[in-house]
Design an enzyme around this catalytic site. Structure first.
Site, PDB file in Angstrom:
ATOM      1  CD  GLU A 227      33.038  30.572  36.013  1.00 15.59           C
ATOM      2  OE1 GLU A 227      32.518  30.226  37.084  1.00 15.59           O
ATOM      3  OE2 GLU A 227      34.060  30.062  35.543  1.00 15.59           O
ATOM      4  CE  LYS A 355      38.971  24.863  36.404  1.00 14.86           C
ATOM      5  NZ  LYS A 355      39.877  25.974  36.806  1.00 14.86           N
TER       6      LYS A 355
END
Ligand code: 2PG
Ligand code: MG
Length: 444
Positions: A227, A355
């Protein structure tokens, strides 16, 4: 919304033109394999409505996945190491597209219900959650395009809150090749007044942190994880927090920043022995809770995501009682309305990590969000570690007025795409834009 025009002659023989509003119709659905930021294939879907309005969406993919997530169809075999998504593409092209073309693309709720029905399994294992989600998101974009509105406004006419970003500057767990068990160490710039300032602050801290880590651990320490955060050779969580604090302090922002963790605790939980193995030491749930209390007290950590393993609702409840902090359920809740409701009855947490690919369709993600808000919880809209340049979640977080987003470090295209989209939205909203700042925990 499109309109249907027709005319007739009234009783006096005068011509009357009538225009009836109607939902946009799906003219075409296409899908293809594209690559995500790890170089693995994912599904990209195009939905065209009323012949000309295109909506396109890419499906994200997780690496530290929860056990209760819906099934993402992967091909297996040698191609792409088994990660190919041709089966999901074929679900779109051969099953879903023929069923949907010619039918309305809105309201989203009905379209998504139809997708779920066409799959017909509780875990989306027949057609694949990745196939369904691609259509769901692309259709939302196409309908927004047909209405001439940006996506965030199409989803909510009152969208105006710019989120506090949880900026993931140090990576561990399944996202990095180091021995740091906790997956994400984030800063949350709550003390600035605009989103653009929060991003500038984060980027400055990231640059300072780069130099601190390179000096202390050597240049290999500033290689980055999945990330975009650094992946230094650190094992102790407090040592990682210390480096973050140093960077924030040297950048001059100590009083503007609070800290967050995504512990992703299921991944250091030994299910057989029922212990957590953190930095090489076995710990009971009680030990771990005490450890988190010390992090809150000594290191300014105000937000804990997945602090305990993914089925420990009871432990989440205990932690929520003991800590005055944001306790976020990710793998625990998998953006599932039912699991959120269950957690709320137990007091297991106080925030939902949202999500879209855990929910399966946009409508189901919105249902989970609604449940969170009804129970007085906050919402953090989140990316997956496997992302593309698609910035759907940036529009979504503003549409929900959720006040928090998690989308990695402020580097690498699949991360900056989200931040840059938020900068555009902030500009578009102009004086109507409100940066969530310190009210980040107040739900919409
Ligand atoms: C998480 C996510 C995103 P992944 O655990 O919150 O940061 O990781 O997408 O790999 O599940
Ligand atoms: Mg998580």
């Amino acid at each position: 919304m499109g309109s249907l025009n027709f005319g007739f002659n009234d009783t006096r023989g005068d011509k009357v033109e009538v225009s009836v509003l109607r939902e946009p119709q799906i003219s075409a659905v296409r899908a293809r394999e594209v690559l995500d930021c790890r170089g693995l294939p994912t599904v990209q879907v195009d939905v065209v409505v009323d012949d000309v309005f295109l909506g396109r969406a890419d499906v994200p993919a997780g690496r530290s996945r929860g056990r209760h997530e819906p099934v993402e169809l992967r091909d297996g075999g040698r191609r792409f190491g088994g990660f190919g998504v041709r089966r999901a593409i074929s679900s779109v092209k051969d099953v879903l597209a023929p069923a949907l073309v010619g039918s309305p693309a809105a309201p989203q709720r009905l379209l998504d219900a139809r997708l779920v029905e066409l799959d017909g399994t509780p875990d989306r294992s027949r057609l694949g959650a990745n196939a369904l989600l691609g259509i769901s998101l692309a259709a939302a974009r196409a309908v927004a395009a047909a209405s001439g509105q940006p996506l965030y406004r199409h989803l909510n006419a009152d969208a105006h809150v710019l989120p506090v970003p949880q900026i993931n500057l140090i990576n561990g767990g399944k996202h990095a090749s180091n021995d740091l068990d906790i997956q994400e160490f984030t800063i949350m710039p709550v003390g600035v007044s605009t989103f653009s300032d929060s991003l500038a602050l984060s980027s400055e801290v990231n640059l300072v942190l780069h130099d601190i880590l390179a000096k202390r651990y050597g240049k290999a320490a500033v290689n980055v994880g999945d990330e975009g955060g650094f992946a230094p050779p650190i094992t102790e969580p407090t040592e990682a927090l210390e480096q973050l604090h140093l960077a924030v302090e040297q950048a001059g922002y100590s009083d503007m920043v609070v800290y967050g963790l995504d512990c992703a605790a299921s991944h250091f939980f030994d299910a057989e022995r029922r212990v957590y193995v953190l930095a090489g030491k076995s710990q009971s749930r009680e030990d771990l809770i005490s450890f988190y209390e010390s992090l809150a007290k000594n290191w300014g950590v105000v937000s804990f995501e997945d602090p305990l393993e993914e089925d420990d609702f009871e432990g989440f409840a205990e932690l929520t009682r003991r800590l005055d902090a944001q306790i976020i359920g990710d793998d625990l809740l998998v953006t599932n309305r039912g699991r959120v409701a269950h957690a709320q009855t137990l007091g297991a947490g106080n925030a939902l990590l949202l999500k879209v690919n855990q929910a399966g369709t946009l409508s189901e993600a919105l249902e989970a969000a609604r449940q969170a808000v009804q129970g007085g919880w906050s919402i953090v809209v989140s990316e997956r570690s496997g992302e593309t340049e698609d910035a759907f979640i940036s529009d979504l977080v503003v549409a929900l007025n959720a006040g928090q987003i998690k989308t990695g470090a402020p580097v690498r295209g699949e991360r900056t795409a989200k931040y840059n989209r938020l900068l555009q939205i902030e500009e578009e909203l102009g004086s109507a834009a409100v940066y969530a700042g310190l009210s980040y925990r107040r739900p919409c």
